[in-house]
Design an enzyme around this catalytic site. Structure first.
Site, PDB file in Angstrom:
ATOM      1  N   ARG A   1       0.816  -1.210   0.000  1.00 56.83           N
ATOM      2  CA  ARG A   1       0.000   0.000   0.000  1.00 56.83           C
ATOM      3  C   ARG A   1       0.854   1.266   0.000  1.00 56.83           C
ATOM      4  O   ARG A   1       0.322   2.376   0.056  1.00 56.83           O
ATOM      5  CB  ARG A   1      -0.929   0.000   1.215  1.00 56.83           C
ATOM      6  N   SER A   2       2.167   1.101  -0.075  1.00 54.88           N
ATOM      7  CA  SER A   2       3.048   2.269  -0.074  1.00 54.88           C
ATOM      8  C   SER A   2       2.749   3.243  -1.213  1.00 54.88           C
ATOM      9  O   SER A   2       2.761   4.459  -0.987  1.00 54.88           O
ATOM     10  CB  SER A   2       4.515   1.827  -0.124  1.00 54.88           C
TER      11      SER A   2
ATOM     12  N   THR B   1      11.447  -3.150   0.905  1.00 56.18           N
ATOM     13  CA  THR B   1      10.813  -4.132   1.759  1.00 56.18           C
ATOM     14  C   THR B   1      11.485  -5.479   1.532  1.00 56.18           C
ATOM     15  O   THR B   1      12.531  -5.549   0.860  1.00 56.18           O
ATOM     16  CB  THR B   1       9.288  -4.169   1.503  1.00 56.18           C
TER      17      THR B   1
ATOM     18  N   LYS C   1      16.257  -5.470   2.474  1.00 52.16           N
ATOM     19  CA  LYS C   1      16.741  -4.543   3.497  1.00 52.16           C
ATOM     20  C   LYS C   1      18.204  -4.769   3.868  1.00 52.16           C
ATOM     21  O   LYS C   1      18.939  -3.809   4.135  1.00 52.16           O
ATOM     22  CB  LYS C   1      15.844  -4.617   4.727  1.00 52.16           C
TER      23      LYS C   1
ATOM     24  N   ASN D   1      15.632   0.475   4.978  1.00 54.28           N
ATOM     25  CA  ASN D   1      14.355   0.411   4.262  1.00 54.28           C
ATOM     26  C   ASN D   1      14.114   1.679   3.439  1.00 54.28           C
ATOM     27  O   ASN D   1      13.066   1.820   2.818  1.00 54.28           O
ATOM     28  CB  ASN D   1      13.199   0.179   5.232  1.00 54.28           C
TER      29      ASN D   1
ATOM     30  N   ALA E   1      11.277 -17.707  17.593  1.00 53.85           N
ATOM     31  CA  ALA E   1      11.295 -18.019  16.161  1.00 53.85           C
ATOM     32  C   ALA E   1      11.086 -19.513  15.972  1.00 53.85           C
ATOM     33  O   ALA E   1      11.237 -20.303  16.909  1.00 53.85           O
ATOM     34  CB  ALA E   1      12.620 -17.586  15.537  1.00 53.85           C
ATOM     35  N   ARG E   2      10.745 -19.898  14.758  1.00 56.44           N
ATOM     36  CA  ARG E   2      10.562 -21.322  14.464  1.00 56.44           C
ATOM     37  C   ARG E   2      11.869 -22.078  14.681  1.00 56.44           C
ATOM     38  O   ARG E   2      11.868 -23.238  15.087  1.00 56.44           O
ATOM     39  CB  ARG E   2      10.070 -21.512  13.032  1.00 56.44           C
TER      40      ARG E   2
ATOM     41  N   TYR F   1      -0.408  -6.682   7.243  1.00 57.48           N
ATOM     42  CA  TYR F   1      -1.622  -5.893   7.004  1.00 57.48           C
ATOM     43  C   TYR F   1      -2.395  -6.364   5.783  1.00 57.48           C
ATOM     44  O   TYR F   1      -3.498  -5.856   5.520  1.00 57.48           O
ATOM     45  CB  TYR F   1      -1.283  -4.408   6.834  1.00 57.48           C
TER      46      TYR F   1
END
Length: 290
Positions: free
Chosen positions: A20-21, A65, A69, A90, A159-160, A228
């Site tokens: 959505r940027s 993104t 990064k 970023n 974390a996993r 989001y």
């Protein structure tokens, strides 16, 4: 004049179609009266250097993104203090004289502001002293630093693969804080929630569908989810269904974008834009659009 006309900007990443940027930045530039174009490009890390080299003099800035990064940090000619400490960039801004790209990390301040807003809506002004961060990627680095700014005294990184969490903590020193690393399975254990004032998830939006979380944790501790799209994420939906509070990554996206726009306009993330409240309002409205 606030800025030179006809400048080009974009968000880069992979995947990028969901971002959505473009609508958030476009709303800000309209409010500022700037004739700037902000697009999006699907780029993986190995392609970033070549992409930057091929941009013309009309290009001013870029938002980065996943998965760019770390590579953007490596390629930047200089770094702001947050980017230098985190190893994460970023935001890139091109110097009009030298043509070199300079890097910033606005994710940290974006997370901090969004979480402060979330806690303010809950009537909370006290610092979240015990913070749990989920994930061990580039955004988790920013979450660690944002938790520090928020006044955390202990940070738990889950974390996993616990070894990744341990390696990340070793890479990002935070003197004065106690920290621990572990497996995401800790979230399923009832009783541990009393040691958590805030949970920050940097996991992909689909990851929460298979994550087991104790109901008592979801009821007691607010969740801020950087995801989001889609919203609510699987994790946030489960949090809300259990009677808990979940904040959306759109708020982080807007706040970090505001800092980016300050950088693109002034070269300074701390310098406020003209009529900034109105600009921020336009950005928020655009960020909520599907």
């Amino acid at each position: 004049m606030l800025g030179e006309p006809g400048r080009q900007l974009a968000v880069l990443g992979s995947p990028i179609a969901h971002s959505r940027s473009p609508q958030i930045h476009a709303a800000a530039y309209r409010a500022l009266g700037l004739d700037w174009a902000y697009g999006r490009h699907e780029i993986v890390a190995a392609e970033l250097a070549g992409f930057l080299a091929g941009l013309g003099d009309d290009w001013l800035g870029l938002s980065l993104t996943m998965p760019l990064k770390d590579e953007a940090c490596r390629l930047a000619a200089s770094l702001d203090r947050v980017a230098e400490r985190s190893g994460v960039v970023n935001t890139l801004r091109r110097d009009a004289v030298t043509g070199m790209w300079h890097g910033w990390n606005t994710d940290v301040c974006g997370l901090e502001r969004a979480i402060r807003d979330l806690r303010s809506r809950q009537g909370r002004a006290d610092p979240p002293r015990r913070v749990t961060v989920l994930g061990a990627g580039a955004t988790a680095v920013s979450a660690l630093l944002a938790a520090e700014r928020l006044g955390a005294e202990h940070i738990e990184l889950l974390a996993r693969r616990p070894e990744r969490a341990e390696a990340l903590l070793a890479r990002i020193p935070q003197p004065g804080l106690s920290r621990s690393a572990g497996d995401l399975g800790r979230l399923a254990t009832p009783g541990g929630d009393e040691t958590r004032d805030l949970v920050i998830s940097t996991l992909p939006g689909t990851a929460g569908a298979e994550l087991s979380v104790a109901a008592s944790l979801r009821e007691r501790s607010p969740l801020f989810d950087v995801a989001y799209d889609p919203w609510p994420s699987a994790l946030a939906r489960g949090w809300s269904e259990a009677g808990g509070v979940a904040g959306s990554g759109v708020d982080m996206l807007v706040w970090q974008a505001l800092a980016q726009i300050r950088i693109f306009v002034f070269g300074d993330p701390e310098r406020a834009l003209p009529d900034e409240d109105a600009v921020l309002g336009a950005m928020r409205a655009a960020g909520m659009e599907e």
